[in-house]
Design a protein around this motif. Structure first.
Motif, PDB file in Angstrom:
ATOM      1  N   ASP A 108      -1.564 -54.097  -1.372  1.00 35.85           N
ATOM      2  CA  ASP A 108      -1.117 -54.075  -2.760  1.00 35.85           C
ATOM      3  C   ASP A 108      -0.459 -52.720  -3.062  1.00 35.85           C
ATOM      4  O   ASP A 108      -0.396 -51.836  -2.201  1.00 35.85           O
ATOM      5  CB  ASP A 108      -2.280 -54.357  -3.709  1.00 35.85           C
ATOM      6  N   PHE A 109       0.020 -52.563  -4.277  1.00 35.48           N
ATOM      7  CA  PHE A 109       0.750 -51.362  -4.674  1.00 35.48           C
ATOM      8  C   PHE A 109      -0.065 -50.093  -4.420  1.00 35.48           C
ATOM      9  O   PHE A 109       0.438 -49.143  -3.824  1.00 35.48           O
ATOM     10  CB  PHE A 109       1.131 -51.458  -6.159  1.00 35.48           C
ATOM     11  N   ILE A 154       6.785 -47.993 -12.943  1.00 38.37           N
ATOM     12  CA  ILE A 154       6.491 -48.924 -11.852  1.00 38.37           C
ATOM     13  C   ILE A 154       4.994 -48.954 -11.572  1.00 38.37           C
ATOM     14  O   ILE A 154       4.406 -50.019 -11.362  1.00 38.37           O
ATOM     15  CB  ILE A 154       7.289 -48.537 -10.593  1.00 38.37           C
ATOM     16  N   LYS A 155       4.382 -47.791 -11.585  1.00 40.20           N
ATOM     17  CA  LYS A 155       2.935 -47.705 -11.328  1.00 40.20           C
ATOM     18  C   LYS A 155       2.153 -48.424 -12.430  1.00 40.20           C
ATOM     19  O   LYS A 155       1.207 -49.159 -12.150  1.00 40.20           O
ATOM     20  CB  LYS A 155       2.518 -46.239 -11.237  1.00 40.20           C
ATOM     21  N   ARG A 187       3.137 -50.856 -14.272  1.00 42.43           N
ATOM     22  CA  ARG A 187       3.371 -52.298 -14.153  1.00 42.43           C
ATOM     23  C   ARG A 187       2.807 -52.884 -12.857  1.00 42.43           C
ATOM     24  O   ARG A 187       2.850 -54.092 -12.659  1.00 42.43           O
ATOM     25  CB  ARG A 187       4.867 -52.589 -14.203  1.00 42.43           C
ATOM     26  N   ASN A 188       2.331 -51.991 -11.977  1.00 39.73           N
ATOM     27  CA  ASN A 188       1.795 -52.403 -10.680  1.00 39.73           C
ATOM     28  C   ASN A 188       2.847 -53.183  -9.883  1.00 39.73           C
ATOM     29  O   ASN A 188       2.579 -54.206  -9.274  1.00 39.73           O
ATOM     30  CB  ASN A 188       0.519 -53.227 -10.860  1.00 39.73           C
ATOM     31  N   SER A 189       4.070 -52.669  -9.932  1.00 40.26           N
ATOM     32  CA  SER A 189       5.220 -53.304  -9.283  1.00 40.26           C
ATOM     33  C   SER A 189       5.655 -52.440  -8.097  1.00 40.26           C
ATOM     34  O   SER A 189       5.992 -51.272  -8.265  1.00 40.26           O
ATOM     35  CB  SER A 189       6.360 -53.423 -10.291  1.00 40.26           C
ATOM     36  N   THR A 190       5.659 -52.994  -6.917  1.00 34.94           N
ATOM     37  CA  THR A 190       5.983 -52.247  -5.711  1.00 34.94           C
ATOM     38  C   THR A 190       7.497 -52.085  -5.556  1.00 34.94           C
ATOM     39  O   THR A 190       8.223 -53.077  -5.561  1.00 34.94           O
ATOM     40  CB  THR A 190       5.417 -52.963  -4.472  1.00 34.94           C
ATOM     41  N   TYR A 201       9.896 -52.024  -3.317  1.00 31.67           N
ATOM     42  CA  TYR A 201      10.130 -52.335  -1.906  1.00 31.67           C
ATOM     43  C   TYR A 201      11.382 -51.670  -1.339  1.00 31.67           C
ATOM     44  O   TYR A 201      11.349 -51.104  -0.248  1.00 31.67           O
ATOM     45  CB  TYR A 201      10.209 -53.851  -1.693  1.00 31.67           C
TER      46      TYR A 201
END
Length: 70
Positions: free
Chosen positions: A3-4, A42-43, A45-48, A50
């Motif tokens: 996960d992130f 981004i952190k 939102r827990n969005s990686t 990529y």
């Protein structure tokens, strides 16, 4: 697949191996070629991110598999 939080922890471990100090979120943001504000969003939102991670792995000649999988 990690996960992130696990991916960012792995990035921090890699960055810490080349520095003799604690690696902060701003260091990760710089390594991923993004602003601190963008990384914080981004952190939150827990969005990686990529694409940024893949570009970092390519630049550092790291195996992406090690970053994303256990």
């Amino acid at each position: 697949m990690r996960d992130f939080e696990a991916i960012i922890s792995e990035l921090k471990l890699y960055l810490a191996s080349s520095k003799n100090r604690k690696v902060l979120d701003k260091d990760v943001a710089d390594a991923l070629d993004m602003s601190q504000a963008n990384f914080a969003t981004i952190k939150r939102r827990n969005s990686t991110p990529y694409r940024n991670i893949l570009e970092f792995c390519n630049k550092e000649e790291l195996c992406c598999r090690d970053m994303f999988f256990e």
